[in-house]
Design a protein around this motif. Sequence first.
Motif, mmCIF file in Angstrom:
data_model
loop_
_atom_site.group_PDB
_atom_site.id
_atom_site.type_symbol
_atom_site.label_atom_id
_atom_site.label_comp_id
_atom_site.label_asym_id
_atom_site.label_seq_id
_atom_site.Cartn_x
_atom_site.Cartn_y
_atom_site.Cartn_z
ATOM 1 N N LYS A 145 1.111 -1.142 0.139
ATOM 2 C CA LYS A 145 -0.150 -0.175 0.273
ATOM 3 C C LYS A 145 0.522 1.146 0.020
ATOM 4 C CE LYS A 145 -3.450 -2.488 2.365
ATOM 5 N NZ LYS A 145 -5.002 -2.445 1.499
ATOM 6 N N MET A 146 2.249 1.395 0.404
ATOM 7 C CA MET A 146 3.495 2.306 0.200
ATOM 8 C C MET A 146 3.363 3.089 -1.616
ATOM 9 S SD MET A 146 5.458 0.979 3.215
ATOM 10 C CE MET A 146 6.681 2.075 3.086
ATOM 11 N N LYS A 147 3.273 3.623 -0.942
ATOM 12 C CA LYS A 147 3.461 4.668 -3.272
ATOM 13 C C LYS A 147 5.241 4.099 -3.477
ATOM 14 C CE LYS A 147 0.469 8.254 -3.020
ATOM 15 N NZ LYS A 147 -0.224 9.277 -3.581
ATOM 16 N N SER A 148 5.945 3.709 -2.190
ATOM 17 C CA SER A 148 7.389 3.885 -3.384
ATOM 18 C C SER A 148 7.695 2.409 -3.239
ATOM 19 C CB SER A 148 8.841 4.085 -2.463
ATOM 20 O OG SER A 148 8.261 4.285 -1.530
ATOM 21 N N THR A 165 6.694 -1.616 -5.265
ATOM 22 C CA THR A 165 6.696 -2.474 -6.399
ATOM 23 C C THR A 165 6.470 -2.989 -6.225
ATOM 24 O OG1 THR A 165 6.114 -1.724 -8.591
ATOM 25 C CG2 THR A 165 8.280 -1.744 -7.920
ATOM 26 N N SER A 191 6.404 4.303 -7.397
ATOM 27 C CA SER A 191 4.849 4.471 -8.002
ATOM 28 C C SER A 191 4.598 4.841 -9.374
ATOM 29 C CB SER A 191 4.730 5.717 -6.443
ATOM 30 O OG SER A 191 5.260 6.797 -7.398
ATOM 31 N N ASN A 245 3.680 1.560 -10.568
ATOM 32 C CA ASN A 245 2.340 0.658 -10.469
ATOM 33 C C ASN A 245 1.694 1.513 -11.481
ATOM 34 O OD1 ASN A 245 3.749 -1.269 -8.395
ATOM 35 N ND2 ASN A 245 3.672 0.706 -6.698
ATOM 36 N N ASN A 246 1.825 3.255 -11.110
ATOM 37 C CA ASN A 246 0.597 3.862 -11.950
ATOM 38 C C ASN A 246 0.242 3.849 -13.843
ATOM 39 O OD1 ASN A 246 0.284 5.570 -9.564
ATOM 40 N ND2 ASN A 246 1.215 6.945 -10.226
#
Length: 189
Positions: free
Chosen positions: A144-147, A149, A174, A177-178
């Motif tokens: 769940k952390m943005k950094s 992957t 992130s 992931n995006n």
Amino acid sequence: MKHPKIKELIHKDFTNFDAIQYEMMNYNACFHCMGVSSAGMTEEQYVKLTYTITENLVNVLYNFNPNMTFIYVSGDGTDSTETSKTMWARVKGKTENLILKKGFKDAYAFRPGIILPKRGVKSKTKLYNLLYTLLRPIFPIMKKMKSVTTSQNIGKAMIGLLENPHHVKIITGSGVNNLVEKNNAFQKC
């Protein structure tokens, strides 16, 4: 691994590609994922294993395949200005700059923070494997952390960028992931 689309080429001296340069013709992409930890290394050693090897690879590939896409896995904290007090950040920044400015049809630098292994992927660094084992129970929270992957998302994003180029050339964890979430074509990978 055996697959009709995979050709294994074993080469021992990554500081000199002369012996295999003609084997490196006619490719449309390079996913340069090789790297080492700077822990315990002098700057000279780290430059040789990070910048010099990459420079040799870039030069050979560019000579034969300037219309290729080159994707380099760098790391979160890399310094594009090459002025950081942190040695590895400067060297990685210099390496990224070499690739991004070389003139390939397209080039990217992936800067993931934490890469969670998927499908049996293991690090060559024993400490990382120990940390992955200890942290495995909290992987769902870490995701769940943005950094953070995954190795699978990095692969999907790399393959997806070949068919769907992106205007951003430095891609964070992130960002990886995006790219995967926003583009359904990546989901097929």
